[in-house]
Scaffold this active site. Structure first.
Site, PDB file in Angstrom:
ATOM      1  N   CYS A  23       5.155 -10.958  -9.509  1.00  0.00           N
ATOM      2  CA  CYS A  23       5.552 -10.345  -8.234  1.00  0.00           C
ATOM      3  C   CYS A  23       4.401 -10.330  -7.223  1.00  0.00           C
ATOM      4  CB  CYS A  23       6.053  -8.928  -8.479  1.00  0.00           C
ATOM      5  SG  CYS A  23       6.529  -8.063  -6.958  1.00  0.00           S
ATOM      6  N   ARG A 135      11.152 -12.835 -15.588  1.00  0.00           N
ATOM      7  CA  ARG A 135      11.816 -11.798 -14.790  1.00  0.00           C
ATOM      8  C   ARG A 135      12.422 -10.769 -15.736  1.00  0.00           C
ATOM      9  NH1 ARG A 135      11.935 -13.014  -9.566  1.00  0.00           N
ATOM     10  NH2 ARG A 135      13.602 -11.533  -9.174  1.00  0.00           N
ATOM     11  N   CYS A 258       1.936 -20.073  12.435  1.00  0.00           N
ATOM     12  CA  CYS A 258       2.676 -18.838  12.152  1.00  0.00           C
ATOM     13  C   CYS A 258       3.590 -18.508  13.323  1.00  0.00           C
ATOM     14  CB  CYS A 258       1.710 -17.679  11.903  1.00  0.00           C
ATOM     15  SG  CYS A 258       0.775 -17.845  10.355  1.00  0.00           S
ATOM     16  N   ASP A 274       5.437 -11.310   5.809  1.00  0.00           N
ATOM     17  CA  ASP A 274       5.731 -10.703   4.515  1.00  0.00           C
ATOM     18  C   ASP A 274       4.559 -10.812   3.545  1.00  0.00           C
ATOM     19  OD1 ASP A 274       7.282  -9.494   2.537  1.00  0.00           O
ATOM     20  OD2 ASP A 274       8.139 -11.378   1.854  1.00  0.00           O
TER      21      ASP A 274
END
Length: 378
Positions: A23, A135, A258, A274
């Site tokens: 993660c 996961r 970006c 993010d």
């Protein structure tokens, strides 16, 4: 004012009902002073929607992520829909999306997603065996069974969805099995697994050689499906074909710089990306400022400016027009304050050298008005 506005929202911050080994957001929150921003309050949600509708001129895109955004509950998304209808006085086009681990999607929540016209991204890593290796639920068990049940619920309710597959080392070494598993659902996003900011390596860490192998084999299957008239969308490949056909990529990480979108944390804090929900990149808070003011902030300008740098190696590369340097996050750590070469540079070069004639063939078909879903003949 901008014609279009894109906002990614973390309604429960980093809270999650799973414990995925790789993660990236778990790593992000460990690099800021406050790890969790709690749950988004009704007041913050209202200010977010109201200011978004006031700022944009043509369209607004809301994308909910986490942590796990389904933990916000059905009532949250019902309220969100009510606010959109209340404040959309200009008749803006509104696109809604949610990225979920698919572990626990209640019928009530699915009803709200259907009503709101949400595109649902479901994370599923290739095959059940690979997925269950990475996961895990909170007890350390694999989650593939629960996720597959959620996918069937989405299909039964005719809710649009796609699959996000994180390409870690185990996925990369089984490209055919992964494609066979995911392609029946029609729409796939392959996202390269990233290491933590400190560069620590793990057994699942991806390297450029494995990634090149995966990309080449996956493109073979993508092209075969195209030739046979069986549409399988693979987002990064679709974008490469579009670039060659003269179109702008819709994936910000493939645009070469970006873009201006916003990440809204649960407390209303605004960030430029993010991947960079970090204290040094906090633009302000939506409860106290407009999106227009956030766009003009020195922090936002510094973030965008850093992505404009193009090294001499990139400028001289045959494939720069396709690669464009790649996502800023893949150019960490910076060297002397400037982005380094993309960590996947070798993998992309290998893919383009291998697949370019077929990419060009597909792009010419699209440029003539054809569809990637169509079959071509020589």
């Amino acid at each position: 004012m901008p014609k279009s506005l894109s906002i990614m929202i973390k309604p429960v911050s980093s809270a999650c009902n799973m414990r995925c080994k790789y993660c990236f957001y778990s790593d992000v929150v460990q690099h800021r002073q406050q790890e969790s921003m709690g749950r988004m309050s009704p007041e913050t949600l209202e200010n977010l929607v109201r200011r978004a509708m006031r700022c944009a001129e043509e369209s607004v895109s809301f994308a909910f992520q986490g942590g796990e955004p389904s933990l916000a509950g059905a009532a949250f998304y019902r309220r969100f829909g009510e606010l959109v209808r209340r404040y959309n006085t200009k008749g803006l086009r509104v696109q809604n999306a949610i990225q979920t681990n698919g572990y626990d999607l209640s019928d009530e929540l699915l009803d709200e997603l259907k009503k709101g016209g949400f595109l649902v991204g479901v994370s599923f890593d290739g095959t059940p065996a690979i997925h269950d290796r990475m996961r895990l639920d909170q007890e350390g068990a694999g989650s593939s069974g629960r996720v597959l049940e959620s996918i069937e619920k989405l299909r039964a309710r005719e809710i649009d969805f796609n699959i996000l597959c994180v390409v870690n080392r185990y996925v990369a070494r089984e490209p055919d099995a992964v494609f066979d598993s995911l392609s029946p659902w029609g729409y796939i996003q392959y996202i390269a697994c990233i290491d933590p900011f400190d560069g620590a390596r793990s057994d699942y860490s991806l390297d450029a050689e494995d990634y090149a192998f995966f990309l080449k084999k996956s493109f073979d299957r993508y092209y075969e499906a195209f030739r046979a008239g069986r549409f399988v969308s693979v987002r990064n490949f679709d974008n490469y074909i579009g670039i060659l056909a003269g179109r702008q990529p819709e994936n910000c990480g493939m645009s070469g710089r970006c873009a201006q979108y916003y990440l809204a944390e649960a407390d209303g804090g605004l960030y430029p990306c993010d991947f960079y929900v970090l204290d040094q990149w906090r633009l302000g808070n939506i409860n106290e400022m407009s999106f227009f003011k956030a766009e003009k902030s020195p922090v936002a300008e510094a973030f965008r400016r850093a992505s404009l740098y193009v090294s001499e190696a990139c400028r001289a590369c045959r494939w720069y027009g396709l690669c464009r340097g790649g996502c800023r996050r893949d150019r960490e750590p910076f060297l002397d304050g400037l982005p380094a070469l993309n960590k996947w540079c070798g993998a992309y070069k290998a893919l383009f050298a291998y697949a370019y004639p077929r990419m060009r063939e597909m792009a010419e078909w699209v440029a003539r008005g054809g569809s990637l879903a169509g079959t071509i003949t020589k």
